[in-house]
Design a protein around this motif. Sequence first.
Motif, PDB file in Angstrom:
ATOM      1  N   MET A 173       0.851  -1.162   0.000  1.00  0.00           N
ATOM      2  CA  MET A 173       0.000   0.000   0.000  1.00  0.00           C
ATOM      3  C   MET A 173       0.898   1.226   0.000  1.00  0.00           C
ATOM      4  O   MET A 173       1.868   1.289   0.751  1.00  0.00           O
ATOM      5  N   THR A 174       0.579   2.184  -0.861  1.00  0.00           N
ATOM      6  CA  THR A 174       1.296   3.452  -0.885  1.00  0.00           C
ATOM      7  C   THR A 174       0.282   4.592  -0.903  1.00  0.00           C
ATOM      8  O   THR A 174      -0.837   4.427  -1.377  1.00  0.00           O
ATOM      9  N   ALA A 175       0.692   5.734  -0.399  1.00  0.00           N
ATOM     10  CA  ALA A 175      -0.175   6.913  -0.408  1.00  0.00           C
ATOM     11  C   ALA A 175       0.680   8.154  -0.589  1.00  0.00           C
ATOM     12  O   ALA A 175       1.844   8.187  -0.180  1.00  0.00           O
ATOM     13  N   ASP A 176       0.084   9.168  -1.206  1.00  0.00           N
ATOM     14  CA  ASP A 176       0.778  10.434  -1.440  1.00  0.00           C
ATOM     15  C   ASP A 176      -0.191  11.579  -1.164  1.00  0.00           C
ATOM     16  O   ASP A 176      -1.244  11.677  -1.802  1.00  0.00           O
TER      17      ASP A 176
ATOM     18  N   VAL B 204      -5.391 -11.753  -6.450  1.00  0.00           N
ATOM     19  CA  VAL B 204      -4.744 -10.465  -6.164  1.00  0.00           C
ATOM     20  C   VAL B 204      -5.432  -9.338  -6.943  1.00  0.00           C
ATOM     21  O   VAL B 204      -5.574  -9.404  -8.164  1.00  0.00           O
ATOM     22  N   ALA B 205      -5.860  -8.317  -6.233  1.00  0.00           N
ATOM     23  CA  ALA B 205      -6.515  -7.158  -6.843  1.00  0.00           C
ATOM     24  C   ALA B 205      -5.696  -5.904  -6.570  1.00  0.00           C
ATOM     25  O   ALA B 205      -5.174  -5.721  -5.465  1.00  0.00           O
ATOM     26  N   THR B 206      -5.581  -5.043  -7.585  1.00  0.00           N
ATOM     27  CA  THR B 206      -4.909  -3.746  -7.440  1.00  0.00           C
ATOM     28  C   THR B 206      -5.973  -2.665  -7.483  1.00  0.00           C
ATOM     29  O   THR B 206      -6.785  -2.622  -8.413  1.00  0.00           O
ATOM     30  N   ASN B 207      -5.977  -1.784  -6.464  1.00  0.00           N
ATOM     31  CA  ASN B 207      -6.978  -0.729  -6.340  1.00  0.00           C
ATOM     32  C   ASN B 207      -6.298   0.630  -6.270  1.00  0.00           C
ATOM     33  O   ASN B 207      -5.236   0.767  -5.663  1.00  0.00           O
ATOM     34  N   LEU B 208      -6.932   1.630  -6.879  1.00  0.00           N
ATOM     35  CA  LEU B 208      -6.460   3.008  -6.821  1.00  0.00           C
ATOM     36  C   LEU B 208      -7.523   3.874  -6.159  1.00  0.00           C
ATOM     37  O   LEU B 208      -8.725   3.649  -6.354  1.00  0.00           O
ATOM     38  N   THR B 209      -7.095   4.859  -5.384  1.00  0.00           N
ATOM     39  CA  THR B 209      -8.015   5.766  -4.702  1.00  0.00           C
ATOM     40  C   THR B 209      -7.503   7.194  -4.825  1.00  0.00           C
ATOM     41  O   THR B 209      -6.299   7.427  -4.747  1.00  0.00           O
TER      42      THR B 209
ATOM     43  N   SER C  10      -2.535   3.645  -3.755  1.00  0.00           N
ATOM     44  CA  SER C  10      -2.710   2.394  -4.481  1.00  0.00           C
ATOM     45  C   SER C  10      -2.438   1.262  -3.502  1.00  0.00           C
ATOM     46  O   SER C  10      -1.671   1.420  -2.553  1.00  0.00           O
ATOM     47  N   ALA C  11      -3.093   0.142  -3.743  1.00  0.00           N
ATOM     48  CA  ALA C  11      -2.931  -0.998  -2.839  1.00  0.00           C
ATOM     49  C   ALA C  11      -3.153  -2.293  -3.594  1.00  0.00           C
ATOM     50  O   ALA C  11      -3.958  -2.353  -4.523  1.00  0.00           O
ATOM     51  N   GLU C  12      -2.434  -3.315  -3.178  1.00  0.00           N
ATOM     52  CA  GLU C  12      -2.670  -4.658  -3.672  1.00  0.00           C
ATOM     53  C   GLU C  12      -3.223  -5.488  -2.530  1.00  0.00           C
ATOM     54  O   GLU C  12      -2.662  -5.484  -1.431  1.00  0.00           O
ATOM     55  N   TRP C  13      -4.336  -6.164  -2.797  1.00  0.00           N
ATOM     56  CA  TRP C  13      -5.005  -6.973  -1.793  1.00  0.00           C
ATOM     57  C   TRP C  13      -5.079  -8.414  -2.287  1.00  0.00           C
ATOM     58  O   TRP C  13      -5.351  -8.648  -3.454  1.00  0.00           O
ATOM     59  N   THR C  14      -4.864  -9.327  -1.386  1.00  0.00           N
ATOM     60  CA  THR C  14      -4.953 -10.747  -1.720  1.00  0.00           C
ATOM     61  C   THR C  14      -6.122 -11.361  -0.955  1.00  0.00           C
ATOM     62  O   THR C  14      -6.181 -11.265   0.270  1.00  0.00           O
ATOM     63  N   ALA C  15      -7.036 -11.976  -1.689  1.00  0.00           N
ATOM     64  CA  ALA C  15      -8.166 -12.648  -1.058  1.00  0.00           C
ATOM     65  C   ALA C  15      -7.694 -13.928  -0.378  1.00  0.00           C
ATOM     66  O   ALA C  15      -6.889 -14.667  -0.927  1.00  0.00           O
ATOM     67  N   LEU C  16      -8.186 -14.173   0.815  1.00  0.00           N
ATOM     68  CA  LEU C  16      -7.817 -15.383   1.536  1.00  0.00           C
ATOM     69  C   LEU C  16      -8.544 -16.603   0.984  1.00  0.00           C
ATOM     70  O   LEU C  16      -8.051 -17.718   1.078  1.00  0.00           O
ATOM     71  N   ARG C  17      -9.713 -16.376   0.417  1.00  0.00           N
ATOM     72  CA  ARG C  17     -10.487 -17.457  -0.200  1.00  0.00           C
ATOM     73  C   ARG C  17     -10.907 -16.989  -1.590  1.00  0.00           C
ATOM     74  O   ARG C  17     -11.265 -15.833  -1.769  1.00  0.00           O
TER      75      ARG C  17
END
Length: 55
Positions: free
Chosen positions: A1-4, A28-33, A47-54
């Motif tokens: 996760m990064t933020a500016d 794995v999903a990449t999200n932008l905010t 921006s962040a990368e999230w990994t689903a556990l299931r």
Amino acid sequence: MTADLVGPVRLGEPHVVVARQVRRVGRVATNLTSVYGPDGALVGTSSAEWTALRP
């Protein structure tokens, strides 16, 4: 996760948060905010990368 933080956040003022998923590969999903201030100016991004556990 990064933020500016690129501008001032004004406490007590309305802000707009916009987010979207830009990529998904398997679990794995990449999200932008982005956050915009009351005048419409960009306040911050992340921006962040999230990994689903299931799947």
